[in-house]
Design a protein around this motif. Sequence first.
Motif, mmCIF file in Angstrom:
data_model
loop_
_atom_site.group_PDB
_atom_site.id
_atom_site.type_symbol
_atom_site.label_atom_id
_atom_site.label_comp_id
_atom_site.label_asym_id
_atom_site.label_seq_id
_atom_site.Cartn_x
_atom_site.Cartn_y
_atom_site.Cartn_z
ATOM 1 N N VAL A 103 0.865 -1.202 0.000
ATOM 2 C CA VAL A 103 0.000 0.000 0.000
ATOM 3 C C VAL A 103 0.889 1.236 0.000
ATOM 4 O O VAL A 103 0.985 1.958 1.002
ATOM 5 C CB VAL A 103 -0.950 -0.009 1.220
ATOM 6 N N PRO A 104 1.546 1.530 -1.106
ATOM 7 C CA PRO A 104 2.519 2.630 -1.143
ATOM 8 C C PRO A 104 1.902 4.017 -1.236
ATOM 9 O O PRO A 104 2.619 5.014 -1.065
ATOM 10 C CB PRO A 104 3.338 2.316 -2.399
ATOM 11 N N HIS A 105 0.602 4.105 -1.534
ATOM 12 C CA HIS A 105 -0.025 5.412 -1.732
ATOM 13 C C HIS A 105 -1.014 5.728 -0.610
ATOM 14 O O HIS A 105 -2.066 6.325 -0.832
ATOM 15 C CB HIS A 105 -0.732 5.448 -3.080
ATOM 16 N N LEU A 106 -0.641 5.377 0.593
ATOM 17 C CA LEU A 106 -1.517 5.558 1.743
ATOM 18 C C LEU A 106 -1.712 7.043 2.050
ATOM 19 O O LEU A 106 -0.750 7.793 2.198
ATOM 20 C CB LEU A 106 -0.917 4.852 2.959
ATOM 21 N N ILE A 107 -2.988 7.450 2.163
ATOM 22 C CA ILE A 107 -3.329 8.834 2.461
ATOM 23 C C ILE A 107 -3.836 8.992 3.890
ATOM 24 O O ILE A 107 -3.561 9.994 4.554
ATOM 25 C CB ILE A 107 -4.390 9.357 1.465
ATOM 26 N N LYS A 108 -4.557 7.979 4.387
ATOM 27 C CA LYS A 108 -5.065 8.044 5.759
ATOM 28 C C LYS A 108 -4.824 6.710 6.449
ATOM 29 O O LYS A 108 -5.100 5.650 5.893
ATOM 30 C CB LYS A 108 -6.560 8.372 5.788
ATOM 31 N N LEU A 109 -4.314 6.782 7.685
ATOM 32 C CA LEU A 109 -4.068 5.590 8.494
ATOM 33 C C LEU A 109 -4.679 5.782 9.871
ATOM 34 O O LEU A 109 -4.413 6.783 10.539
ATOM 35 C CB LEU A 109 -2.568 5.329 8.633
ATOM 36 N N GLU A 110 -5.499 4.817 10.278
ATOM 37 C CA GLU A 110 -6.010 4.787 11.640
ATOM 38 C C GLU A 110 -5.386 3.604 12.362
ATOM 39 O O GLU A 110 -5.435 2.476 11.880
ATOM 40 C CB GLU A 110 -7.537 4.670 11.662
ATOM 41 N N VAL A 111 -4.787 3.879 13.515
ATOM 42 C CA VAL A 111 -4.110 2.868 14.314
ATOM 43 C C VAL A 111 -4.958 2.533 15.534
ATOM 44 O O VAL A 111 -5.318 3.426 16.311
ATOM 45 C CB VAL A 111 -2.721 3.373 14.770
ATOM 46 N N LEU A 112 -5.259 1.255 15.715
ATOM 47 C CA LEU A 112 -5.947 0.780 16.909
ATOM 48 C C LEU A 112 -5.062 -0.264 17.574
ATOM 49 O O LEU A 112 -4.406 -1.053 16.890
ATOM 50 C CB LEU A 112 -7.302 0.157 16.573
ATOM 51 N N SER A 113 -5.045 -0.276 18.903
ATOM 52 C CA SER A 113 -4.254 -1.271 19.602
ATOM 53 C C SER A 113 -4.588 -1.277 21.082
ATOM 54 O O SER A 113 -4.816 -0.226 21.683
ATOM 55 C CB SER A 113 -2.758 -0.992 19.423
ATOM 56 N N ASP A 114 -4.601 -2.476 21.653
ATOM 57 C CA ASP A 114 -4.718 -2.611 23.100
ATOM 58 C C ASP A 114 -3.349 -2.599 23.757
ATOM 59 O O ASP A 114 -3.243 -2.492 24.983
ATOM 60 C CB ASP A 114 -5.447 -3.915 23.449
ATOM 61 N N ALA A 115 -2.302 -2.722 22.965
ATOM 62 C CA ALA A 115 -0.934 -2.673 23.486
ATOM 63 C C ALA A 115 -0.512 -1.220 23.658
ATOM 64 O O ALA A 115 -0.937 -0.348 22.901
ATOM 65 C CB ALA A 115 0.019 -3.377 22.530
ATOM 66 N N PRO A 116 0.326 -0.916 24.637
ATOM 67 C CA PRO A 116 0.838 0.454 24.784
ATOM 68 C C PRO A 116 1.808 0.791 23.661
ATOM 69 O O PRO A 116 2.399 -0.113 23.044
ATOM 70 C CB PRO A 116 1.540 0.422 26.143
ATOM 71 N N MET A 117 1.985 2.055 23.417
ATOM 72 C CA MET A 117 2.830 2.493 22.318
ATOM 73 C C MET A 117 4.266 2.005 22.471
ATOM 74 O O MET A 117 4.910 1.637 21.475
ATOM 75 C CB MET A 117 2.808 4.018 22.206
ATOM 76 N N HIS A 118 4.805 1.942 23.692
ATOM 77 C CA HIS A 118 6.205 1.548 23.835
ATOM 78 C C HIS A 118 6.447 0.094 23.430
ATOM 79 O O HIS A 118 7.581 -0.290 23.177
ATOM 80 C CB HIS A 118 6.707 1.801 25.265
ATOM 81 N N HIS A 119 5.380 -0.704 23.334
ATOM 82 C CA HIS A 119 5.533 -2.087 22.875
ATOM 83 C C HIS A 119 5.559 -2.193 21.349
ATOM 84 O O HIS A 119 6.144 -3.141 20.814
ATOM 85 C CB HIS A 119 4.397 -2.954 23.414
ATOM 86 N N ILE A 120 4.911 -1.277 20.663
ATOM 87 C CA ILE A 120 4.775 -1.410 19.201
ATOM 88 C C ILE A 120 5.315 -0.195 18.449
ATOM 89 O O ILE A 120 5.167 -0.104 17.234
ATOM 90 C CB ILE A 120 3.298 -1.641 18.813
ATOM 91 N N GLN A 121 5.956 0.717 19.157
ATOM 92 C CA GLN A 121 6.390 1.973 18.539
ATOM 93 C C GLN A 121 7.335 1.759 17.363
ATOM 94 O O GLN A 121 7.191 2.410 16.315
ATOM 95 C CB GLN A 121 7.059 2.867 19.586
ATOM 96 N N ASP A 122 8.288 0.855 17.496
ATOM 97 C CA ASP A 122 9.248 0.637 16.404
ATOM 98 C C ASP A 122 8.541 0.223 15.122
ATOM 99 O O ASP A 122 8.871 0.713 14.027
ATOM 100 C CB ASP A 122 10.272 -0.430 16.795
ATOM 101 N N GLY A 123 7.568 -0.671 15.251
ATOM 102 C CA GLY A 123 6.840 -1.115 14.066
ATOM 103 C C GLY A 123 5.991 -0.025 13.453
ATOM 104 O O GLY A 123 5.978 0.171 12.234
ATOM 105 N N ILE A 124 5.276 0.721 14.290
ATOM 106 C CA ILE A 124 4.423 1.807 13.792
ATOM 107 C C ILE A 124 5.256 2.876 13.099
ATOM 108 O O ILE A 124 4.913 3.348 12.003
ATOM 109 C CB ILE A 124 3.611 2.428 14.944
ATOM 110 N N LEU A 125 6.365 3.267 13.718
ATOM 111 C CA LEU A 125 7.192 4.319 13.131
ATOM 112 C C LEU A 125 7.891 3.843 11.868
ATOM 113 O O LEU A 125 8.135 4.638 10.954
ATOM 114 C CB LEU A 125 8.208 4.828 14.148
#
Length: 258
Positions: A113-135
């Motif tokens: 999906v190289p032309h992404l215009i809008k992204l919504e992130v949902l997660s029950d995990a805290p950001m410090h657990h998944i931050q590397d992947g999201i960023l």
Amino acid sequence: MQKFCRALQQEDWEKWYCYAHKVRMLQLDDDSPFPGSMQLEASVYDEISRTRPSPRNHLLPNLRYLTWWATSAERQIRSMAFMHSNINTLSLRFFDDATHPLSNYVEYIAKRVPHLIKLEVLSDAPMHHIQDGILSLLSRTSQLKALVVPMYFLTDVAMTALAILPSLETIEFTRPTEGGTGDRADVANFHPILLDGAFPSLKKLSFSAHLQHATDFANLPFTPSRLSAIHLQVLAIDNPPVLERYFYTVVAQYGQLT
């Protein structure tokens, strides 16, 4: 749980592709409260993968909006079967799961999906657990215009990374009941580093911080001064002089607020 009553045949796929091009939006919500909602067994996706005529033939070639809110990482990665370069809006649930590494999932998203215009992130995990992947994913979305995240996901590291996205116009919060909130401690020390040219397109910003940290952010030399809207989720009650100083700074720094 729903499943196929027989193996898929060539004629089934011929019928599918007669209608597949008409679908623009697809939504899966494992927690849907609506009557009649149903889940598909894993065997359904396995059968699709096994029998589809060619991986080059997208299952839904004109799909633009994909929402996939699964209840486990194993079910979430099933969304990959529907991803392709025509999609511009994703709403996804992200998991911290050793069996299905987030790094593999975001790598696939970035490629498909190289032309992404809008992204919504949902997660029950805290950001410090998944931050590397999201960023890692966000660093490869140069066309991204809108980002929607849980309330406590905009850490100073995340804000520093987002500041270089050239097209980003809006950062806002998900609904807590659907998207989770994250961990308040992740944003307790909010000190992003902004360089010259930070947030070149940003107009609307939502973030969580203590009032003093929000004031410091507004006073940064390269704060996004062209903002038209700010939503600050204050982490704790503060004394009146601190609140007054914040409002004074906002008025001085953000002259285009409406």
